[in-house]
Design an enzyme around this catalytic site. Structure first.
Site, PDB file in Angstrom:
ATOM      1  N   TYR A   1      -9.236   5.533   7.500  1.00 61.51           N
ATOM      2  CA  TYR A   1      -9.400   5.859   8.921  1.00 61.51           C
ATOM      3  C   TYR A   1     -10.427   6.983   8.992  1.00 61.51           C
ATOM      4  O   TYR A   1     -10.205   8.058   8.433  1.00 61.51           O
ATOM      5  CB  TYR A   1      -8.082   6.348   9.527  1.00 61.51           C
ATOM      6  CG  TYR A   1      -7.004   5.292   9.648  1.00 61.51           C
ATOM      7  CD1 TYR A   1      -6.200   4.937   8.561  1.00 61.51           C
ATOM      8  CD2 TYR A   1      -6.778   4.635  10.866  1.00 61.51           C
ATOM      9  CE1 TYR A   1      -5.203   3.973   8.688  1.00 61.51           C
ATOM     10  CE2 TYR A   1      -5.780   3.666  10.998  1.00 61.51           C
ATOM     11  CZ  TYR A   1      -5.003   3.344   9.902  1.00 61.51           C
ATOM     12  OH  TYR A   1      -4.015   2.385  10.025  1.00 61.51           O
TER      13      TYR A   1
ATOM     14  N   LYS B   1       1.171  -0.004  15.029  1.00 58.97           N
ATOM     15  CA  LYS B   1       2.559  -0.064  15.463  1.00 58.97           C
ATOM     16  C   LYS B   1       2.933  -1.273  16.333  1.00 58.97           C
ATOM     17  O   LYS B   1       4.120  -1.596  16.467  1.00 58.97           O
ATOM     18  CB  LYS B   1       2.918   1.210  16.257  1.00 58.97           C
ATOM     19  CG  LYS B   1       3.059   2.440  15.402  1.00 58.97           C
ATOM     20  CD  LYS B   1       4.379   2.459  14.652  1.00 58.97           C
ATOM     21  CE  LYS B   1       4.373   3.353  13.443  1.00 58.97           C
ATOM     22  NZ  LYS B   1       4.044   2.700  12.178  1.00 58.97           N
TER      23      LYS B   1
ATOM     24  N   HIS C   1       0.837  -1.205   0.000  1.00 62.01           N
ATOM     25  CA  HIS C   1       0.000   0.000   0.000  1.00 62.01           C
ATOM     26  C   HIS C   1       0.870   1.253   0.000  1.00 62.01           C
ATOM     27  O   HIS C   1       1.664   1.463   0.914  1.00 62.01           O
ATOM     28  CB  HIS C   1      -0.920   0.009   1.230  1.00 62.01           C
ATOM     29  CG  HIS C   1      -2.094  -0.904   1.074  1.00 62.01           C
ATOM     30  ND1 HIS C   1      -3.207  -0.833   1.885  1.00 62.01           N
ATOM     31  CD2 HIS C   1      -2.348  -1.889   0.184  1.00 62.01           C
ATOM     32  CE1 HIS C   1      -4.084  -1.751   1.495  1.00 62.01           C
ATOM     33  NE2 HIS C   1      -3.577  -2.406   0.475  1.00 62.01           N
TER      34      HIS C   1
ATOM     35  N   TYR D   1       4.015   6.666  10.181  1.00 63.53           N
ATOM     36  CA  TYR D   1       3.185   5.524   9.803  1.00 63.53           C
ATOM     37  C   TYR D   1       4.012   4.443   9.105  1.00 63.53           C
ATOM     38  O   TYR D   1       3.844   3.255   9.385  1.00 63.53           O
ATOM     39  CB  TYR D   1       2.036   5.990   8.897  1.00 63.53           C
ATOM     40  CG  TYR D   1       0.957   4.944   8.705  1.00 63.53           C
ATOM     41  CD1 TYR D   1      -0.092   4.815   9.624  1.00 63.53           C
ATOM     42  CD2 TYR D   1       0.991   4.068   7.630  1.00 63.53           C
ATOM     43  CE1 TYR D   1      -1.072   3.846   9.467  1.00 63.53           C
ATOM     44  CE2 TYR D   1       0.008   3.098   7.456  1.00 63.53           C
ATOM     45  CZ  TYR D   1      -1.019   2.992   8.374  1.00 63.53           C
ATOM     46  OH  TYR D   1      -1.985   2.032   8.231  1.00 63.53           O
TER      47      TYR D   1
ATOM     48  N   PRO E   1      -4.131   0.454  18.640  1.00 66.25           N
ATOM     49  CA  PRO E   1      -3.843  -0.048  17.291  1.00 66.25           C
ATOM     50  C   PRO E   1      -3.933   1.001  16.180  1.00 66.25           C
ATOM     51  O   PRO E   1      -3.560   0.712  15.038  1.00 66.25           O
ATOM     52  CB  PRO E   1      -4.891  -1.146  17.088  1.00 66.25           C
ATOM     53  CG  PRO E   1      -5.961  -0.877  18.083  1.00 66.25           C
ATOM     54  CD  PRO E   1      -5.336  -0.167  19.217  1.00 66.25           C
TER      55      PRO E   1
END
Ligand code: FAD
Ligand code: PHB
Length: 390
Positions: free
Chosen positions: A201, A297, A73, A384, A293
């Site tokens: 998200y 990580k 991704h 990220y 979550p």
């Protein structure tokens, strides 16, 4: 009486990976695991791997299936105020992440360990460690009614948040930092195509939602829920309705629903202990730290701990030097605290904490600022995809 160089408590991803990497460097270990092989291999948890974690799995000779089946991704989306904004991870950091389930990582690891003839003691109960201040600590446990004892040079505490290793340390030798969040995540897995090619998200007045996946035919979705929610109260149709209500209309309309094949609730917490080394005992992964979550990580931090620890152990057996072993805590904690900060921050801008309209407007302003600022997006993206190793 069994004898090994490193006794590893817990055969989750961190214990298995540590054992595999040590094996490749000629170092012997025994794994002691509370649950059965089937239980360990079936647990549904993390989904997103940083490139550093992928590289470590390759270093452990585990890459073949992962490289074939993972989804790479290059970005993900933030949904808020009825719109979506893409975070171009690749464009901002030249790095991508891999979607490959923790379940698959664990299966690959168990297979590799078993194929190499590793000793893994599944369904071990009454696990206890003694003599971590001596040079030859012991691990005692019961298996099929028989008491077993392992003497070793080092104990790796890879037994997760509820394990016994952290609890074996005297209270005055360990410091705990903790933040509990007033909500959890209700997650489902379903064999339906994901709503989008990348993760979404979503910040919504009804609460956070996350659209994730395991493959092009298997979806993983989460909704923020109260800590007192009962799983039985969440029928599949209630879940799908709630998920759709928290997504922008055009995404909600594209969600393909179907029967869930797994459903669970996880509370959210940030938790860190210091230090991570107590004599010959080292705490690794979730045994030492937990993050919510949201930042994806937890597993990546566990792998980062393993990377530092296995190299230090290899150095010790090669040269007799304990220098890197003594730096394990400091090195791992520096990375951990940055991930704790990132996961806390990402949680704080994406979840509903209260009905306070001021707090909600601040979140939306931050998301709006983020999506219009390359500087802010780069900060989000570099955390990220995983911060560089020292
Ligand atoms: P664990 O996986 O907890 O393994 C510990 C092992 O020790 C277990 O097998 C357990 O049975 C065993 N054990 C426990 N007690 C004992 C005992 N007394 N004796 C012997 N054995 C014992 N992380 C990410 O990086 N990305 C994500 O996308 C992500 N998503 C997540 C989503 C959810 C809903 C959850 C709950 C977690 C998520 N995580 C994610 C976090 C990730 O799953 C964990 O950080 C990871 O499992 C840590 O691995 P570990 O091996 O350290 O611990
Ligand atoms: C998952 O797919 O389980 C997942 C993905 C991203 C997260 C957390 C969980 O941030």
């Amino acid at each position: 009486m069994l004898r090994t160089q490193v006794a590893i408590i817990g055969a989750g991803p961190s214990g298995l990976l540590l054992s595999q990497l040590l094996h490749l460097h000629g170092i012997d270990s025994i794994l002691v695991e509370r649950h059965s092989r089937e239980y360990v291999a079936a647990r549904i948890r993390a989904g997103v791997l940083e490139q550093g974690t992928v590289d470590l799995l390759l270093e452990a000779n585990l890459g073949e299936r992962m490289l074939k089946e993972r989804l790479v991704h290059d970005g993900f989306s933030l949904a808020f105020s009825g719109r979506t904004e893409r975070v171009d991870l690749k464009g901002l950091t030249q790095k991508a992440v891999s979607v490959y389930g923790q379940t698959e990582v664990t299966k690959d690891l168990i297979e590799a360990r078993v194929a190499a003839g590793a000793k893994i003691c599944f369904t071990a109960s009454e696990v206890a460690i003694e003599g971590i201040d001596d040079h030859h600590p012991t691990v005692r446990f019961t298996q099929e009614g028989r008491t077993q004892e392992i003497t070793c040079d080092f104990v790796a505490g890879c037994d997760g948040y509820h394990g016994i290793c952290r609890q074996s340390v005297p209270k005055d030798a360990i410091r705990t930092f903790e933040r509990l969040y007033p909500f959890g995540w209700l997650g489902i897995l379903a064999d339906v195509p994901p709503v989008a090619h990348e993760l979404i998200y979503s910040n919504h007045a009804r609460g956070f939602a996350l659209c994730s996946m395991r493959s092009s035919t298997r979806s993983r979705y989460y909704v923020q829920c109260g800590l007192d929610e009962k799983l039985e109260a969440w029928t599949d149709s209630r879940f799908w309705d709630e998920l759709r209500s928290r997504l922008p209309d055009e995404i909600a309309d594209a969600v393909v629903t179907g029967p869930s094949i797994e459903k669970s609730i996880a509370p959210l917490r940030s938790f860190v202990v210091e230090p991570l080394k107590f004599g010959q005992l080292f705490l690794v992964g979730d045994a030492a730290h937990i993050v919510p979550p949201t930042g994806a990580k937890g597993l990546n931090l566990a792998a980062a701990d393993v990377r530092v620890l296995y190299r230090a152990i290899v150095e010790y057996y090669r040269t007799g030097s304990t220098e890197s072993l003594n730096l394990y805590s400091e090195k791992s904690l520096r990375r951990t605290w940055k991930a704790v900060r990132f996961s806390w921050w990402f949680t704080s801008i994406s979840h509903k904490f209260s009905d306070d309209p001021f707090a909600n407007r601040l979140q939306l302003a931050e998301l709006d600022y983020l999506s219009g600022s390359t500087a802010a997006l780069t900060s989000l993206a570099e955390n990220y995809v995983g911060l560089p190793f020292e």
